[in-house]
Design an enzyme around this catalytic site. Structure first.
Site, PDB file in Angstrom:
ATOM      1  N   SER A 117      -9.374  56.800  64.061  1.00 58.99           N
ATOM      2  CA  SER A 117     -10.323  55.672  63.972  1.00 58.99           C
ATOM      3  C   SER A 117     -10.173  54.873  65.261  1.00 58.99           C
ATOM      4  O   SER A 117      -9.196  55.059  66.009  1.00 58.99           O
ATOM      5  CB  SER A 117      -9.977  54.760  62.782  1.00 58.99           C
ATOM      6  OG  SER A 117      -8.769  54.047  63.044  1.00 58.99           O
ATOM      7  N   LYS A 142      -3.835  51.921  69.091  1.00 59.72           N
ATOM      8  CA  LYS A 142      -2.367  52.082  69.054  1.00 59.72           C
ATOM      9  C   LYS A 142      -1.929  53.197  70.008  1.00 59.72           C
ATOM     10  O   LYS A 142      -0.817  53.162  70.537  1.00 59.72           O
ATOM     11  CB  LYS A 142      -1.906  52.397  67.634  1.00 59.72           C
ATOM     12  CG  LYS A 142      -2.191  51.289  66.644  1.00 59.72           C
ATOM     13  CD  LYS A 142      -1.289  50.092  66.857  1.00 59.72           C
ATOM     14  CE  LYS A 142      -1.541  49.016  65.824  1.00 59.72           C
ATOM     15  NZ  LYS A 142      -0.672  47.862  65.936  1.00 59.72           N
ATOM     16  N   THR A 162       1.767  52.801  64.691  1.00 60.05           N
ATOM     17  CA  THR A 162       1.347  53.432  63.439  1.00 60.05           C
ATOM     18  C   THR A 162       1.659  54.924  63.448  1.00 60.05           C
ATOM     19  O   THR A 162       1.637  55.567  64.512  1.00 60.05           O
ATOM     20  CB  THR A 162      -0.167  53.231  63.223  1.00 60.05           C
ATOM     21  OG1 THR A 162      -0.565  53.949  62.065  1.00 60.05           O
ATOM     22  CG2 THR A 162      -1.001  53.721  64.387  1.00 60.05           C
ATOM     23  N   TYR A 188      -9.401  51.801  65.438  1.00 53.58           N
ATOM     24  CA  TYR A 188      -8.133  51.068  65.283  1.00 53.58           C
ATOM     25  C   TYR A 188      -6.950  51.935  65.725  1.00 53.58           C
ATOM     26  O   TYR A 188      -6.114  51.509  66.534  1.00 53.58           O
ATOM     27  CB  TYR A 188      -7.932  50.594  63.827  1.00 53.58           C
ATOM     28  CG  TYR A 188      -6.468  50.429  63.511  1.00 53.58           C
ATOM     29  CD1 TYR A 188      -5.730  49.385  64.068  1.00 53.58           C
ATOM     30  CD2 TYR A 188      -5.791  51.363  62.716  1.00 53.58           C
ATOM     31  CE1 TYR A 188      -4.360  49.277  63.845  1.00 53.58           C
ATOM     32  CE2 TYR A 188      -4.439  51.261  62.479  1.00 53.58           C
ATOM     33  CZ  TYR A 188      -3.723  50.209  63.047  1.00 53.58           C
ATOM     34  OH  TYR A 188      -2.381  50.116  62.832  1.00 53.58           O
ATOM     35  N   HIS A 189      -6.865  53.159  65.178  1.00 50.31           N
ATOM     36  CA  HIS A 189      -5.733  54.021  65.534  1.00 50.31           C
ATOM     37  C   HIS A 189      -5.759  54.346  67.039  1.00 50.31           C
ATOM     38  O   HIS A 189      -4.711  54.473  67.672  1.00 50.31           O
ATOM     39  CB  HIS A 189      -5.748  55.310  64.692  1.00 50.31           C
ATOM     40  CG  HIS A 189      -5.356  55.096  63.249  1.00 50.31           C
ATOM     41  ND1 HIS A 189      -6.286  54.966  62.240  1.00 50.31           N
ATOM     42  CD2 HIS A 189      -4.151  54.979  62.650  1.00 50.31           C
ATOM     43  CE1 HIS A 189      -5.650  54.788  61.084  1.00 50.31           C
ATOM     44  NE2 HIS A 189      -4.358  54.786  61.303  1.00 50.31           N
TER      45      HIS A 189
HETATM   46  P1  NAD Z   1      -2.564  41.553  59.254  1.00 52.07           P
HETATM   47  O1  NAD Z   1      -3.981  41.664  59.662  1.00 52.07           O
HETATM   48  O2  NAD Z   1      -2.245  41.065  57.886  1.00 52.07           O
HETATM   49  O3  NAD Z   1      -1.766  40.633  60.296  1.00 52.07           O
HETATM   50  C1  NAD Z   1      -2.042  40.621  61.669  1.00 52.07           C
HETATM   51  C2  NAD Z   1      -1.936  39.170  62.135  1.00 52.07           C
HETATM   52  O4  NAD Z   1      -2.189  39.140  63.539  1.00 52.07           O
HETATM   53  C3  NAD Z   1      -2.947  38.270  61.467  1.00 52.07           C
HETATM   54  O5  NAD Z   1      -2.311  37.125  60.935  1.00 52.07           O
HETATM   55  C4  NAD Z   1      -3.927  37.904  62.588  1.00 52.07           C
HETATM   56  O6  NAD Z   1      -4.475  36.608  62.440  1.00 52.07           O
HETATM   57  C5  NAD Z   1      -3.049  38.056  63.823  1.00 52.07           C
HETATM   58  N1  NAD Z   1      -3.799  38.383  65.047  1.00 52.07           N
HETATM   59  C6  NAD Z   1      -4.674  39.420  65.231  1.00 52.07           C
HETATM   60  N2  NAD Z   1      -5.176  39.371  66.487  1.00 52.07           N
HETATM   61  C7  NAD Z   1      -4.584  38.306  67.104  1.00 52.07           C
HETATM   62  C8  NAD Z   1      -4.715  37.727  68.391  1.00 52.07           C
HETATM   63  N3  NAD Z   1      -5.569  38.219  69.300  1.00 52.07           N
HETATM   64  N4  NAD Z   1      -3.969  36.653  68.698  1.00 52.07           N
HETATM   65  C9  NAD Z   1      -3.110  36.113  67.781  1.00 52.07           C
HETATM   66  N5  NAD Z   1      -2.965  36.607  66.525  1.00 52.07           N
HETATM   67  C10 NAD Z   1      -3.693  37.693  66.199  1.00 52.07           C
HETATM   68  O7  NAD Z   1      -1.899  42.992  59.509  1.00 52.07           O
HETATM   69  P2  NAD Z   1      -0.518  43.568  58.971  1.00 52.07           P
HETATM   70  O8  NAD Z   1      -0.801  44.449  57.826  1.00 52.07           O
HETATM   71  O9  NAD Z   1       0.463  42.477  58.842  1.00 52.07           O
HETATM   72  O10 NAD Z   1      -0.122  44.496  60.194  1.00 52.07           O
HETATM   73  C11 NAD Z   1       0.686  43.978  61.247  1.00 52.07           C
HETATM   74  C12 NAD Z   1       0.881  45.049  62.305  1.00 52.07           C
HETATM   75  O11 NAD Z   1       1.516  46.177  61.715  1.00 52.07           O
HETATM   76  C13 NAD Z   1      -0.428  45.547  62.888  1.00 52.07           C
HETATM   77  O12 NAD Z   1      -0.303  45.710  64.280  1.00 52.07           O
HETATM   78  C14 NAD Z   1      -0.648  46.873  62.216  1.00 52.07           C
HETATM   79  O13 NAD Z   1      -1.340  47.741  63.066  1.00 52.07           O
HETATM   80  C15 NAD Z   1       0.770  47.348  61.947  1.00 52.07           C
HETATM   81  N6  NAD Z   1       0.830  48.232  60.762  1.00 52.07           N
HETATM   82  C16 NAD Z   1       0.450  47.762  59.525  1.00 52.07           C
HETATM   83  C17 NAD Z   1       0.507  48.631  58.435  1.00 52.07           C
HETATM   84  C18 NAD Z   1       0.062  48.199  57.050  1.00 52.07           C
HETATM   85  O14 NAD Z   1       0.019  49.059  56.142  1.00 52.07           O
HETATM   86  N7  NAD Z   1      -0.262  46.937  56.822  1.00 52.07           N
HETATM   87  C19 NAD Z   1       0.986  49.929  58.599  1.00 52.07           C
HETATM   88  C20 NAD Z   1       1.366  50.364  59.873  1.00 52.07           C
HETATM   89  C21 NAD Z   1       1.290  49.495  60.948  1.00 52.07           C
HETATM   90  N1  USQ Z   2      -7.981  56.237  50.608  1.00 55.24           N
HETATM   91  C1  USQ Z   2      -8.520  56.650  49.402  1.00 55.24           C
HETATM   92  N2  USQ Z   2      -9.002  55.695  48.578  1.00 55.24           N
HETATM   93  C2  USQ Z   2      -8.963  54.359  48.872  1.00 55.24           C
HETATM   94  C3  USQ Z   2      -8.407  53.964  50.108  1.00 55.24           C
HETATM   95  C4  USQ Z   2      -7.936  54.935  50.961  1.00 55.24           C
HETATM   96  O1  USQ Z   2      -8.557  57.839  49.068  1.00 55.24           O
HETATM   97  O2  USQ Z   2      -9.414  53.548  48.063  1.00 55.24           O
HETATM   98  C5  USQ Z   2      -7.455  57.257  51.524  1.00 55.24           C
HETATM   99  C6  USQ Z   2      -8.074  57.214  52.922  1.00 55.24           C
HETATM  100  O3  USQ Z   2      -9.273  57.983  52.970  1.00 55.24           O
HETATM  101  C7  USQ Z   2      -6.943  57.770  53.774  1.00 55.24           C
HETATM  102  C8  USQ Z   2      -5.681  57.297  53.047  1.00 55.24           C
HETATM  103  O4  USQ Z   2      -6.089  56.958  51.725  1.00 55.24           O
HETATM  104  O5  USQ Z   2      -6.947  59.149  53.745  1.00 55.24           O
HETATM  105  C9  USQ Z   2      -4.993  56.120  53.683  1.00 55.24           C
HETATM  106  O6  USQ Z   2      -5.912  55.035  53.828  1.00 55.24           O
HETATM  107  P1  USQ Z   2      -5.377  53.522  53.957  1.00 55.24           P
HETATM  108  O7  USQ Z   2      -6.569  52.635  54.032  1.00 55.24           O
HETATM  109  O8  USQ Z   2      -4.376  53.262  52.901  1.00 55.24           O
HETATM  110  O9  USQ Z   2      -4.561  53.562  55.331  1.00 55.24           O
HETATM  111  P2  USQ Z   2      -5.046  53.636  56.862  1.00 55.24           P
HETATM  112  O10 USQ Z   2      -6.491  53.494  57.027  1.00 55.24           O
HETATM  113  O11 USQ Z   2      -4.418  54.849  57.464  1.00 55.24           O
HETATM  114  O12 USQ Z   2      -4.376  52.348  57.511  1.00 55.24           O
HETATM  115  C10 USQ Z   2      -3.204  51.707  57.020  1.00 55.24           C
HETATM  116  C11 USQ Z   2      -3.107  50.352  57.705  1.00 55.24           C
HETATM  117  C12 USQ Z   2      -2.939  50.539  59.207  1.00 55.24           C
HETATM  118  C13 USQ Z   2      -1.742  51.437  59.476  1.00 55.24           C
HETATM  119  C14 USQ Z   2      -1.859  52.762  58.732  1.00 55.24           C
HETATM  120  C15 USQ Z   2      -0.587  53.569  58.807  1.00 55.24           C
HETATM  121  O13 USQ Z   2      -4.280  49.584  57.437  1.00 55.24           O
HETATM  122  O14 USQ Z   2      -2.732  49.278  59.825  1.00 55.24           O
HETATM  123  O15 USQ Z   2      -1.626  51.712  60.847  1.00 55.24           O
HETATM  124  O16 USQ Z   2      -2.058  52.477  57.319  1.00 55.24           O
HETATM  125  S1  USQ Z   2      -0.911  55.293  58.857  1.00 55.24           S
HETATM  126  O17 USQ Z   2      -1.823  55.635  57.763  1.00 55.24           O
HETATM  127  O18 USQ Z   2       0.362  55.941  58.681  1.00 55.24           O
HETATM  128  O19 USQ Z   2      -1.537  55.576  60.115  1.00 55.24           O
END
Ligand code: NAD
Ligand code: USQ
Length: 397
Positions: free
Chosen positions: A187, A193, A145, A189-190
């Site tokens: 967070s 990573k 991320t 979560y972050h």
């Molecule tokens: P998602 O939650 O939709 O998909 C993740 C999938 O992984 C799910 O289907 C879940 O069931 C599976 N999973 C989780 N833990 C598992 C485990 N222990 N064993 C097997 N399967 C497991 O998430 P996404 O939005 O598709 O994101 C995918 C990846 O990309 C994540 O690692 C996330 O951090 C990264 N990412 C997503 C975004 C975004 O905006 N969606 C942005 C940046 C990075």
């Molecule tokens: N935000 C608002 N209003 C909303 C939702 C979010 O103002 O209704 C703000 C949040 O406070 C934050 C920003 O928008 O400042 C981004 O929030 P987000 O929920 O869109 O994104 P984030 O929590 O950062 O997480 C998402 C994905 C995560 C990925 C990350 C990439 O869920 O898996 O790693 O984006 S990044 O943001 O570049 O780290």
């Protein structure tokens, strides 16, 4: 090539699996369906009507004649089964999406914090240990991320793609060193990573594993050419306060006339990428792996940056919906600049879908079409980063 897609039932993983299958790779999805279980726990559902995994795979075969395998397996808990899978299937590459990916979910309770750490860090380590144990030269592409860098970096120097050259003062004069960019997670979560990054650095150095870490921004959009082929292949669309990401949330809120939920002043600048570009980036990363013995290859997987209030103003001007400035439930900088290097993917041929092109299509084909499935009680973000913070009341009764 034969590719295991870990987390292949998720928002990024499903369209990637279809894209890789479409271009001729042999794809096996590995997923424990935990994301669907969390929807049940939170009593929410994807805005789009996603189908069960078995049906998704059957429909893909019916339409294209191509097989996608599926193994229901928990990467964090079932090490032996995963290690055996690598021996049985002998994949050429693994794409690892299988982690708990929502920052608000990771902050909602002690239980969720512990789950996120256990699931993500143990899962990533199990993948690495199993590749070593297999004795096979399996390339790993992991989804990281942009949030590993944090949002304290400002000024004109762009955030580099993973590594930073620093000068270390010594009694004999300055020496130059290349280090991983300092981690600054916002967070739990972050944080996972950033821990993953150290695991990758160690296994690349110690076992010569070939690892690519993609520092991806916020993914928006829903469909790719493959998921749009048939409604039964549709991708998920999260809009709730935990899993919905900002731009898709605003599009869905506009579609139902809900005031746009800007946290604070909306001065947070974030990086974005369309889901169609995510799947292309994975293909490019698979086609350009590092060599054995190389350091982890890092790409910044982003195409544009926007301030949250710019997105709200844009969507408000297109739809007439109001903007609400709510108390921010997160502990984050109220205003930040973001300047990101993103040259590597463009040099390898990525031709991005920009917000100016994809927004209306997304709004019409997804947000408006499925607006009737929205549960308005799930929109406000209720997960707060620490005890003293406020949540907002529902804006629509
Ligand atoms: P998602 O939650 O939709 O998909 C993740 C999938 O992984 C799910 O289907 C879940 O069931 C599976 N999973 C989780 N833990 C598992 C485990 N222990 N064993 C097997 N399967 C497991 O998430 P996404 O939005 O598709 O994101 C995918 C990846 O990309 C994540 O690692 C996330 O951090 C990264 N990412 C997503 C975004 C975004 O905006 N969606 C942005 C940046 C990075
Ligand atoms: N935000 C608002 N209003 C909303 C939702 C979010 O103002 O209704 C703000 C949040 O406070 C934050 C920003 O928008 O400042 C981004 O929030 P987000 O929920 O869109 O994104 P984030 O929590 O950062 O997480 C998402 C994905 C995560 C990925 C990350 C990439 O869920 O898996 O790693 O984006 S990044 O943001 O570049 O780290």
């Amino acid at each position: 090539m034969k590719v295991l897609v870990l987390g292949g039932d998720g928002f990024c993983g499903w369209p990637t699996s279809l894209h890789l299958s479409d271009i001729g790779h042999d794809v096996i999805v590995v997923d424990n369906l935990s994301r669907r279980a969390i929807d049940l726990e939170l009593e929410v559902d994807s805005l789009t009507p996603i189908r069960p995994m078995g049906e998704r795979i059957r429909v893909w075969k019916e339409l294209t004649g191509k097989d996608i395998g599926f193994v229901n397996l928990d990467l964090a808990e079932e090490y032996d089964r995963f290690a055996q899978l690598l021996i049985d299937e002998q994949p050429d590459a693994i794409v690892h999406f299988g982690e708990q990916r929502a920052a608000p979910y990771s902050m909602r309770s002690t239980k969720a914090k512990r789950y996120t750490i256990d699931n993500n860090v143990r899962g990533a380590h199990n993948v690495l240990a199993a590749i070593v144990e297999s004795g096979k030269d399996i390339a790993l592409v992991h989804l990281g991320t942009m949030g590993v860098y944090g949002y304290g970096w400002s000024g004109s120097a762009p955030i580099p793609e993973g590594y930073l050259t620093v000068k270390v003062p010594t009694p004999d004069g300055d020496i130059e060193r290349e280090i991983l960019h300092p981690a600054n997670p916002g967070s739990v979560y972050h944080l996972t990573k950033t821990l993953d990054q150290l695991l990758f650095a160690f296994y690349a150095k110690n076992d010569n594993l070939r690892i690519t870490d993609l520092h991806q921004g916020i993914v928006w959009g829903t469909q790719t050419p493959q998921t749009a082929l048939d409604e039964r292949l549709i991708n998920r669309f999260d809009y709730d306060g935990d899993y919905g990401t900002v731009l898709n949330r605003f599009l869905m809120q506009a579609a139902i006339g809900h005031p746009l939920t800007v946290h604070g002043t909306g001065g947070q600048t974030r990086a974005f990428i369309h889901i169609r570009d995510t799947v292309r980036c994975i293909q490019i990363a698979l086609e350009n792996p590092p060599a054995a013995g190389d350091q982890v290859k890092v790409f910044n997987q982003v195409t544009e940056t926007y301030r949250v209030r710019e997105l709200a103003e844009l969507i408000s001007s297109l739809t007439g919906v109001d903007v609400a400035n709510l108390p921010n439930p997160r502990k984050e900088a109220a205003e930040n600049d973001l300047n990101v290097s993103r040259d590597k993917f463009q040099a390898l041929g990525l031709n991005p879908t920009l917000l100016s092109e994809g927004l209306l299509e997304e709004s019409r084909d997804i947000a408006q079409k499925y607006a009737g499935r929205a549960d308005t009680t799930k929109i406000i973000a209720r997960s707060v980063w620490n005890k003293g913070m406020e949540t907002s009341p529902d804006l629509v009764k």
